[in-house]
Design an enzyme around this catalytic site. Structure first.
Site, PDB file in Angstrom:
ATOM      1  N   THR A  69       0.842  -1.207   0.000  1.00  0.00           N
ATOM      2  CA  THR A  69       0.000   0.000   0.000  1.00  0.00           C
ATOM      3  C   THR A  69       0.871   1.250   0.000  1.00  0.00           C
ATOM      4  O   THR A  69       0.595   2.221  -0.711  1.00  0.00           O
ATOM      5  CB  THR A  69      -0.929  -0.007   1.235  1.00  0.00           C
ATOM      6  OG1 THR A  69      -1.635  -1.253   1.253  1.00  0.00           O
ATOM      7  CG2 THR A  69      -1.921   1.135   1.206  1.00  0.00           C
ATOM      8  N   ARG A 221       5.820  -3.142   9.005  1.00  0.00           N
ATOM      9  CA  ARG A 221       4.630  -2.790   9.792  1.00  0.00           C
ATOM     10  C   ARG A 221       4.758  -3.308  11.223  1.00  0.00           C
ATOM     11  O   ARG A 221       4.371  -2.643  12.179  1.00  0.00           O
ATOM     12  CB  ARG A 221       3.366  -3.370   9.139  1.00  0.00           C
ATOM     13  CG  ARG A 221       2.083  -2.899   9.821  1.00  0.00           C
ATOM     14  CD  ARG A 221       0.895  -3.702   9.363  1.00  0.00           C
ATOM     15  NE  ARG A 221       0.451  -3.299   8.043  1.00  0.00           N
ATOM     16  CZ  ARG A 221      -0.201  -4.098   7.216  1.00  0.00           C
ATOM     17  NH1 ARG A 221      -0.472  -5.343   7.552  1.00  0.00           N
ATOM     18  NH2 ARG A 221      -0.594  -3.667   6.033  1.00  0.00           N
TER      19      ARG A 221
END
Ligand code: ADE
Length: 342
Positions: A69, A221
Site C-alpha cells: 500500500t 509494519r
C-alpha cells in the site's frame, strides 16, 4: 485474537492508525529496502513521465505488512496523480466499479488491495477496462437489456495481493509490471526503526533499534508497531529513552521472543509438535485445532515460518523443523510417519 485483526488495524485506535500513516514514506527516495524493486519502479515512472503517458498496470505481491500500500501511494505521489483505494471484497457489483472507473482521470491510480478476492464477474468486467480503457456495461434486464460501451480515461491499476497464485492467468497477464516484495533483512528494518523513532521524536540507541529489528519478522509494519509498544513502555516505566534493556523487557512483555515469534507462531509450532508429533499435518486440521481461519495461517503466520525454516511444506502437510523444536525447547515425540518424508 487472530493476527489479521491485529495487523489490519481493527484493534488499533484511530490515534495509532494516524501514527502508522505518518510513518509511511511519501517519496521513493525515503523508502528503505526493496532496492531492486525501487530501481525498476523509478525507471517505469520516469519513462511514463518522459512520454507523458500513464504508467502501465502494476501488480504488487508478497506477505502483509511489507509496503504494498505504501508503494502504491508513493507511485501516485511521484506521478503527481490521485489515488483511489478499494479492496477486492468491497467490490460486489459491477455498478460499484462502474462508478469508480468512470470518475478516474488520465494518469489517476486505482489501487485494489486483496485483488485475488475479486469475484469472477468483477474480474471479467476489469479486462477491457485494463486493456482497452473501456467497459461494457449492461443496463436493464431481460428483453430490454442493452450493452453500453463506455470509454474510460487512461488510468493505472495497482493491484496488491498476498497470493499471486490465486490470480487468474488472464488478470495476471494484463499487468505490465509485477513486483514481488520479500521480507526485509534486519539491517534494513533497523534503518526503518531509526527513521520512525526520529519521526516520533523518540530517543533510541543503536542496540535497542537492532533488538526491535531482529524481532520484527522481516516486516516494517511489525517493526513500527513494536517500536510504538517499546516507546509506550519506556515512557510509562522509565524516562522515555529507549535502550536495549528496555527494548528487551518491553518485547518480552509483548510475548515477542528473541527470533520475533509471537504467541500465535509459537502456538502453531507447539500444536504441530504436541498434537501431530511434528507433522505432517494438513492446513485445515491445523487451523481447526488452533481455532483460526485457514487464510490467517496461510497469509499471516506461515510465510515467515517457512522463509526462516521453522516449518516445511510437504505433499502430505506441514512439518516442524529441528530448528523450531530446539527454539521452543521441546522434544519431538516418536513419529514413524516422518521417516518416509525426510
Ligand atoms: N515504513 C514502513 N515501511 C517503510 C520503508 N520500507 N521505508 C521507510 N519507512 C517505512
Amino acid at each position: 485474537m487472530s493476527r489479521e485483526r491485529i495487523v489490519s488495524g481493527e484493534q488499533v485506535t484511530p490515534e495509532e492508525d494516524k501514527i502508522q500513516l505518518s510513518l509511511r514514506p511519501k517519496k521513493l527516495s525515503e523508502y528503505i529496502g526493496q532496492k531492486e524493486i525501487r530501481g525498476k519502479i523509478e525507471v517505469a515512472l520516469q519513462a511514463a513521465k518522459k512520454r507523458s503517458e500513464s504508467c502501465e498496470h502494476i501488480l504488487l505481491y508478497g506477505p502483509p505488512g511489507l509496503g504494498k500500500t505504501t508503494l502504491a501511494h508513493i507511485i501516485a505521489n511521484e506521478m503527481g496523480s490521485k489515488l483511489y483505494a478499494t479492496a477486492g471484497p468491497a467490490l460486489q457489483r459491477t455498478g460499484d466499479l462502474m462508478g469508480i472507473l468512470t470518475n478516474l482521470n488520465d494518469g489517476d491510480i486505482l489501487f485494489i488491495d486483496e485483488i485475488h478476492r475479486l469475484s469472477a464477474t468483477i474480474e471479467e468486467f476489469m479486462y477491457p477496462a485494463m486493456e482497452d480503457y473501456k467497459v461494457d456495461f449492461v443496463v436493464d434486464k431481460g428483453a430490454f437489456a442493452k450493452v453500453i460501451n463506455v470509454p474510460l480515461k487512461r488510468f493505472t491499476l495497482i493491484g496488491a495481493t498476498t497470493r499471486a497464485g490465486m490470480l487468474s492467468a488472464p488478470l495476471r497477464d494484463r499487468f505490465g509490471l509485477y513486483y514481488h516484495l520479500d521480507f526485509y533483512p534486519p539491517e534494513e528494518l533497523k534503518e526503518i526503526v531509526i527513521r520512525s523513532a526520529r519521526l516520533l521524536e523518540s530517543e533510541i540507541d543503536d542496540a535497542a533499534s537492532e533488538t526491535i529489528s531482529i524481532r520484527s519478522r522481516g516486516t516494517p509494519r511489525i517493526a513500527n508497531r513494536l517500536l510504538r509498544r517499546v516507546r509506550d513502555y519506556a515512557d510509562v516505566k522509565f524516562d522515555g529513552l529507549i535502550n536495549e534493556d528496555i527494548a528487551i523487557k518491553a518485547l518480552d512483555a509483548e510475548g515477542v521472543d528473541t527470533l520475533g515469534l509471537d504467541n500465535l507462531d509459537r502456538k502453531l509450532l507447539e500444536v504441530i509438535i504436541q498434537f501431530y508429533k511434528g507433522g505432517p499435518v494438513g492446513i485445515e486440521a491445523l487451523a481447526a485445532t488452533l481455532n483460526e481461519e485457514v487464510d490467517t495461517l496461510v497469509d499471516m503466520v506461515e510465510p515467515y515460518l517457512l522463509k526462516n525454516g521453522f516449518v516445511q511444506r510437504t505433499k502430505r502437510g506441514r512439518m516442524v523443523s529441528d530448528k523450531a523444536v530446539k527454539h521452543l525447547g521441546q522434544i519431538l515425540p516418536n513419529n514413524s510417519d516422518q521417516q518416509s518424508l525426510l
